[in-house]
Write a protein that holds these residues in place. Structure first.
Motif, PDB file in Angstrom:
ATOM      1  N   ASN A   1      -0.967   8.416  16.539  1.00  0.00           N
ATOM      2  CA  ASN A   1       0.114   8.931  15.820  1.00  0.00           C
ATOM      3  C   ASN A   1       1.632   8.596  16.558  1.00  0.00           C
ATOM      4  O   ASN A   1       2.666   9.166  16.310  1.00  0.00           O
ATOM      5  CB  ASN A   1       0.022  10.486  15.637  1.00  0.00           C
ATOM      6  CG  ASN A   1      -1.143  10.886  15.071  1.00  0.00           C
ATOM      7  OD1 ASN A   1      -1.781  10.146  14.199  1.00  0.00           O
ATOM      8  ND2 ASN A   1      -1.624  12.124  15.534  1.00  0.00           N
TER       9      ASN A   1
ATOM     10  N   TYR B   1       5.861  20.675  12.422  1.00  0.00           N
ATOM     11  CA  TYR B   1       4.788  21.254  12.218  1.00  0.00           C
ATOM     12  C   TYR B   1       4.030  22.163  13.251  1.00  0.00           C
ATOM     13  O   TYR B   1       3.211  22.848  13.417  1.00  0.00           O
ATOM     14  CB  TYR B   1       3.795  20.811  11.118  1.00  0.00           C
ATOM     15  CG  TYR B   1       3.062  19.703  11.775  1.00  0.00           C
ATOM     16  CD1 TYR B   1       1.887  19.968  12.312  1.00  0.00           C
ATOM     17  CD2 TYR B   1       3.469  18.323  11.837  1.00  0.00           C
ATOM     18  CE1 TYR B   1       1.023  18.841  13.068  1.00  0.00           C
ATOM     19  CE2 TYR B   1       2.775  17.394  12.413  1.00  0.00           C
ATOM     20  CZ  TYR B   1       1.615  17.509  13.137  1.00  0.00           C
ATOM     21  OH  TYR B   1       0.990  16.487  13.597  1.00  0.00           O
TER      22      TYR B   1
ATOM     23  N   GLU C   1       0.950  -1.272  -0.110  1.00  0.00           N
ATOM     24  CA  GLU C   1      -0.069  -0.002  -0.104  1.00  0.00           C
ATOM     25  C   GLU C   1       0.733   1.249   0.119  1.00  0.00           C
ATOM     26  O   GLU C   1       0.512   2.134  -0.991  1.00  0.00           O
ATOM     27  CB  GLU C   1      -0.938   0.109   1.251  1.00  0.00           C
ATOM     28  CG  GLU C   1      -1.863   1.201   1.366  1.00  0.00           C
ATOM     29  CD  GLU C   1      -3.151   1.184   0.322  1.00  0.00           C
ATOM     30  OE1 GLU C   1      -3.325   0.114   0.001  1.00  0.00           O
ATOM     31  OE2 GLU C   1      -3.683   2.131   0.332  1.00  0.00           O
TER      32      GLU C   1
ATOM     33  N   PHE D   1      -1.196  14.999   2.776  1.00  0.00           N
ATOM     34  CA  PHE D   1      -2.257  14.106   3.452  1.00  0.00           C
ATOM     35  C   PHE D   1      -3.171  14.907   4.442  1.00  0.00           C
ATOM     36  O   PHE D   1      -3.825  14.210   5.011  1.00  0.00           O
ATOM     37  CB  PHE D   1      -1.618  13.113   4.296  1.00  0.00           C
ATOM     38  CG  PHE D   1      -0.397  12.219   3.466  1.00  0.00           C
ATOM     39  CD1 PHE D   1      -0.677  11.334   2.502  1.00  0.00           C
ATOM     40  CD2 PHE D   1       0.773  12.551   3.988  1.00  0.00           C
ATOM     41  CE1 PHE D   1       0.476  10.752   1.880  1.00  0.00           C
ATOM     42  CE2 PHE D   1       1.728  11.995   3.395  1.00  0.00           C
ATOM     43  CZ  PHE D   1       1.831  11.035   2.249  1.00  0.00           C
ATOM     44  N   ILE D   2      -2.760  16.091   4.466  1.00  0.00           N
ATOM     45  CA  ILE D   2      -3.489  16.965   5.499  1.00  0.00           C
ATOM     46  C   ILE D   2      -4.958  17.700   4.881  1.00  0.00           C
ATOM     47  O   ILE D   2      -5.855  17.522   5.390  1.00  0.00           O
ATOM     48  CB  ILE D   2      -2.919  17.861   6.229  1.00  0.00           C
ATOM     49  CG1 ILE D   2      -1.334  17.154   6.575  1.00  0.00           C
ATOM     50  CG2 ILE D   2      -3.424  18.554   7.132  1.00  0.00           C
ATOM     51  CD1 ILE D   2      -1.086  16.109   7.314  1.00  0.00           C
TER      52      ILE D   2
ATOM     53  N   ALA E   1       3.722  14.791   6.796  1.00  0.00           N
ATOM     54  CA  ALA E   1       3.758  13.573   7.599  1.00  0.00           C
ATOM     55  C   ALA E   1       4.518  12.516   7.019  1.00  0.00           C
ATOM     56  O   ALA E   1       4.190  11.418   6.834  1.00  0.00           O
ATOM     57  CB  ALA E   1       2.148  12.905   7.370  1.00  0.00           C
TER      58      ALA E   1
ATOM     59  N   GLY F   1       6.413   4.789  10.403  1.00  0.00           N
ATOM     60  CA  GLY F   1       6.441   3.833   9.496  1.00  0.00           C
ATOM     61  C   GLY F   1       5.199   2.807   9.849  1.00  0.00           C
ATOM     62  O   GLY F   1       4.141   3.281  10.282  1.00  0.00           O
TER      63      GLY F   1
ATOM     64  N   MET G   1      -1.893   3.407  16.344  1.00  0.00           N
ATOM     65  CA  MET G   1      -1.896   4.355  15.160  1.00  0.00           C
ATOM     66  C   MET G   1      -2.793   5.624  15.188  1.00  0.00           C
ATOM     67  O   MET G   1      -2.241   6.745  14.938  1.00  0.00           O
ATOM     68  CB  MET G   1      -2.428   3.737  13.708  1.00  0.00           C
ATOM     69  CG  MET G   1      -2.561   4.460  12.722  1.00  0.00           C
ATOM     70  SD  MET G   1      -3.016   3.496  11.111  1.00  0.00           S
ATOM     71  CE  MET G   1      -1.452   3.094  10.409  1.00  0.00           C
TER      72      MET G   1
ATOM     73  N   VAL H   1       3.079   5.940   4.424  1.00  0.00           N
ATOM     74  CA  VAL H   1       3.378   6.460   2.799  1.00  0.00           C
ATOM     75  C   VAL H   1       4.672   7.519   3.086  1.00  0.00           C
ATOM     76  O   VAL H   1       5.441   7.261   2.027  1.00  0.00           O
ATOM     77  CB  VAL H   1       2.224   7.089   2.520  1.00  0.00           C
ATOM     78  CG1 VAL H   1       2.414   7.537   1.101  1.00  0.00           C
ATOM     79  CG2 VAL H   1       0.944   6.049   2.380  1.00  0.00           C
TER      80      VAL H   1
HETATM   81  N1  LIG Z   1      -4.844   8.222  -1.710  1.00  0.00           N
HETATM   82  C1  LIG Z   1      -4.444   7.012  -1.329  1.00  0.00           C
HETATM   83  O1  LIG Z   1      -4.161   6.121  -2.224  1.00  0.00           O
HETATM   84  C2  LIG Z   1      -3.858   6.762  -0.220  1.00  0.00           C
HETATM   85  C3  LIG Z   1      -3.233   5.444  -0.136  1.00  0.00           C
HETATM   86  C4  LIG Z   1      -2.641   5.141   1.175  1.00  0.00           C
HETATM   87  C5  LIG Z   1      -2.665   6.201   2.243  1.00  0.00           C
HETATM   88  N2  LIG Z   1      -3.326   7.434   1.877  1.00  0.00           N
HETATM   89  C6  LIG Z   1      -3.150   8.518   2.977  1.00  0.00           C
HETATM   90  O2  LIG Z   1      -1.909   8.657   3.305  1.00  0.00           O
HETATM   91  C7  LIG Z   1      -1.958   9.244   4.613  1.00  0.00           C
HETATM   92  C8  LIG Z   1      -1.043   8.253   5.574  1.00  0.00           C
HETATM   93  O3  LIG Z   1      -1.468   7.172   5.541  1.00  0.00           O
HETATM   94  P1  LIG Z   1      -0.454   6.043   6.378  1.00  0.00           P
HETATM   95  O4  LIG Z   1      -1.305   4.677   6.673  1.00  0.00           O
HETATM   96  O5  LIG Z   1       0.767   5.829   5.859  1.00  0.00           O
HETATM   97  O6  LIG Z   1      -0.810   6.937   8.051  1.00  0.00           O
HETATM   98  P2  LIG Z   1       0.192   6.658   9.242  1.00  0.00           P
HETATM   99  O7  LIG Z   1       1.387   5.667   9.340  1.00  0.00           O
HETATM  100  O8  LIG Z   1      -0.826   6.642  10.194  1.00  0.00           O
HETATM  101  O9  LIG Z   1       0.700   8.120   9.664  1.00  0.00           O
HETATM  102  C9  LIG Z   1       0.155   9.252   9.588  1.00  0.00           C
HETATM  103  C10 LIG Z   1       0.773  10.377  10.452  1.00  0.00           C
HETATM  104  O10 LIG Z   1       0.169  11.453  10.156  1.00  0.00           O
HETATM  105  C11 LIG Z   1       0.199  12.455  10.970  1.00  0.00           C
HETATM  106  N3  LIG Z   1      -0.623  13.268  11.059  1.00  0.00           N
HETATM  107  C12 LIG Z   1      -2.044  12.983  11.545  1.00  0.00           C
HETATM  108  N4  LIG Z   1      -3.048  13.610  11.703  1.00  0.00           N
HETATM  109  C13 LIG Z   1      -2.390  14.809  11.251  1.00  0.00           C
HETATM  110  C14 LIG Z   1      -3.043  16.038  10.951  1.00  0.00           C
HETATM  111  N5  LIG Z   1      -4.211  16.504  11.368  1.00  0.00           N
HETATM  112  N6  LIG Z   1      -1.972  17.030  10.818  1.00  0.00           N
HETATM  113  C15 LIG Z   1      -0.643  16.794  10.561  1.00  0.00           C
HETATM  114  N7  LIG Z   1      -0.032  15.523  10.622  1.00  0.00           N
HETATM  115  C16 LIG Z   1      -1.020  14.489  11.010  1.00  0.00           C
HETATM  116  C17 LIG Z   1       1.013  11.604  12.332  1.00  0.00           C
HETATM  117  O11 LIG Z   1       2.445  11.939  12.455  1.00  0.00           O
HETATM  118  P3  LIG Z   1       3.010  13.250  13.293  1.00  0.00           P
HETATM  119  O12 LIG Z   1       3.546  12.715  14.680  1.00  0.00           O
HETATM  120  O13 LIG Z   1       3.900  13.798  12.296  1.00  0.00           O
HETATM  121  O14 LIG Z   1       1.634  14.153  13.483  1.00  0.00           O
HETATM  122  C18 LIG Z   1       0.564  10.343  12.064  1.00  0.00           C
HETATM  123  O15 LIG Z   1       1.393   9.281  12.564  1.00  0.00           O
HETATM  124  C19 LIG Z   1      -3.420   9.004   5.211  1.00  0.00           C
HETATM  125  O16 LIG Z   1      -4.067  10.519   5.099  1.00  0.00           O
HETATM  126  C20 LIG Z   1      -3.820   7.963   4.336  1.00  0.00           C
HETATM  127  O17 LIG Z   1      -5.556   8.081   3.928  1.00  0.00           O
HETATM  128  C21 LIG Z   1      -3.811   7.504   0.943  1.00  0.00           C
END
Ligand SMILES: NC(=O)c1ccc[n+]([C@@H]2O[C@H](COP(=O)([O-])OP(=O)(O)OC[C@H]3O[C@@H](n4cnc5c(N)ncnc54)[C@H](OP(=O)(O)O)[C@@H]3O)[C@@H](O)[C@H]2O)c1
Length: 326
Positions: A315, A191, A122, A215-216, A147, A319, A312, A152
């Motif tokens: 936060n 940030y 993913e 992603f925000i 992020a 990774g 998760m 990602v």
């Molecule tokens: N479009 C697509 O195809 C696709 C596919 C996969 C994932 N995604 C998106 O990619 C993003 C990351 O996914 P993931 O599974 O890799 O996430 P993850 O490992 O859960 O990491 C997310 C990190 O974002 C930061 N964060 C959370 N809320 C925040 C906010 N309001 N403002 C700023 N930073 C924030 C936090 O780190 P800090 O401690 O630094 O705040 C958190 O640990 C998500 O939005 C997910 O929906 C999209």
């Protein structure tokens, strides 16, 4: 088979291990005994009843799997029972068995664990498709990855750095920033204590960046556009801060900017097979060689999926968070 199911009257987001029927592979699918799966941010939303699976996909959470093929459909080619495979699925990963189209199943390299394999699809697919296929990032360009400590982000930093781009990140703790720099980021911005716009202008001596991977969403949109160079690209991949806002389109026109959005799961099977093939051609050899690596924060047993979600949600991860299926 055992699987994590969503239960609870009035509390629909309870996750529990339960018994459900095993999935039946179609003619082009493999039945896989899942050994590891991984969390993705979207799972948190699906657990609460949002982000439903596309029609025909499993209601069970889990967008990626690694395991051993236990049965094959009669139109499957080039894969046999007993093969170790990993790949992206539309759902169904948090279970002892899952199905995957054979054209999306990649062979697990001999030296990899199932956890390593499940940590890849993913986030590496998402980073690769957005940064390169859609964003066209080239050597010598600059990219801001928000992020940076996300799953990602941890993949995107390595890929963009490997491709010769100059990578900046934002993250919420000094430790996450240090980890991003260790993966190849040139500098990180906390940030929570600094304004990323001012910091990017300072770090780039007022030039701005070619690409932002965001992603925000809503609260960052105007600021992201303000730091893009002429012909810059904003890649909108998540909406963790919200979806709705108002901006002036002046900057977009004047600076000839592009705003590109994408979501992986609803794409057609053909599109996802093409994504898998692009990943296998360009990035799997780098991962096999160890030039790039999946970043694994924690491995939970499948039965503790709810605790993994809470981890998760807080936060805490840098990774990927994995679920081991025994
Ligand atoms: N479009 C697509 O195809 C696709 C596919 C996969 C994932 N995604 C998106 O990619 C993003 C990351 O996914 P993931 O599974 O890799 O996430 P993850 O490992 O859960 O990491 C997310 C990190 O974002 C930061 N964060 C959370 N809320 C925040 C906010 N309001 N403002 C700023 N930073 C924030 C936090 O780190 P800090 O401690 O630094 O705040 C958190 O640990 C998500 O939005 C997910 O929906 C999209």
């Amino acid at each position: 088979m055992k699987a994590i199911i969503r239960t609870g009257d009035g509390a629909p987001d309870v996750l529990q291990l339960g018994e459900v029927p095993s999935p039946k592979p179609t003619r082009t699918q493999l039945l896989v005994d899942v050994k590891a799966t991984a969390l993705n941010r979207a799972d948190l939303i699906q657990r609460r009843g949002g982000y439903p699976p596309p029609p025909g996909e499993s209601e069970i959470l889990g967008l990626e799997i690694a395991g051993i093929v236990s049965a094959i459909g009669d139109a499957v080619e080039g894969v046999a029972k007993g093969d170790k495979v990993f790949g992206l699925v539309g759902g169904g990963g948090y279970a002892e068995q899952a199905v995957i189209d054979y054209r999306m199943a990649m062979p697990i390299p001999d030296e990899w664990s199932f956890e390593q394999a499940a940590a890849v699809p993913e986030v590496f697919f998402t980073a690769s498709e957005n940064i390169f296929t859609l964003g066209g990032v080239a050597a010598g360009e600059t990219i801001l990855i928000h992020a940076g400590g996300s799953g990602v982000g941890s993949a995107g930093i390595q890929m963009a750095h490997h491709a010769g781009a100059c990578v900046f990140v934002t993250a919420g703790t000094p430790k996450k920033i240090d980890n991003c720099v260790a993966l190849g980021a040139v500098a990180g911005i906390n940030y929570k204590t600094a304004d990323f716009v001012a910091e990017i202008q300072r770090l780039t001596e007022g030039q701005g960046v070619d690409v932002v991977l965001d992603f925000i969403g809503a609260p960052y949109l105007a600021r992201n556009l303000s730091i893009l160079k002429t012909k810059g690209r904003l890649l909108q991949v998540g909406l963790m801060g919200g979806a709705t806002t108002e901006i002036s389109l002046n900057t977009v026109m004047r600076n000839r900017l592009m705003i590109i959005g994408s979501v992986m799961r609803p794409q057609s099977l053909e599109e996802k097979i093409a994504i898998t093939e692009r990943f296998m051609a360009r990035w799997l050899p780098e991962l096999k060689a160890g030039t790039l690596r999946p970043v694994i924060d924690t491995v939970f047993p499948l039965a503790r999926a709810r605790q993994a979600h809470e981890y998760m949600e807080a936060n805490r991860n840098f990774g990927k968070i994995l679920l081991r299926v025994d």
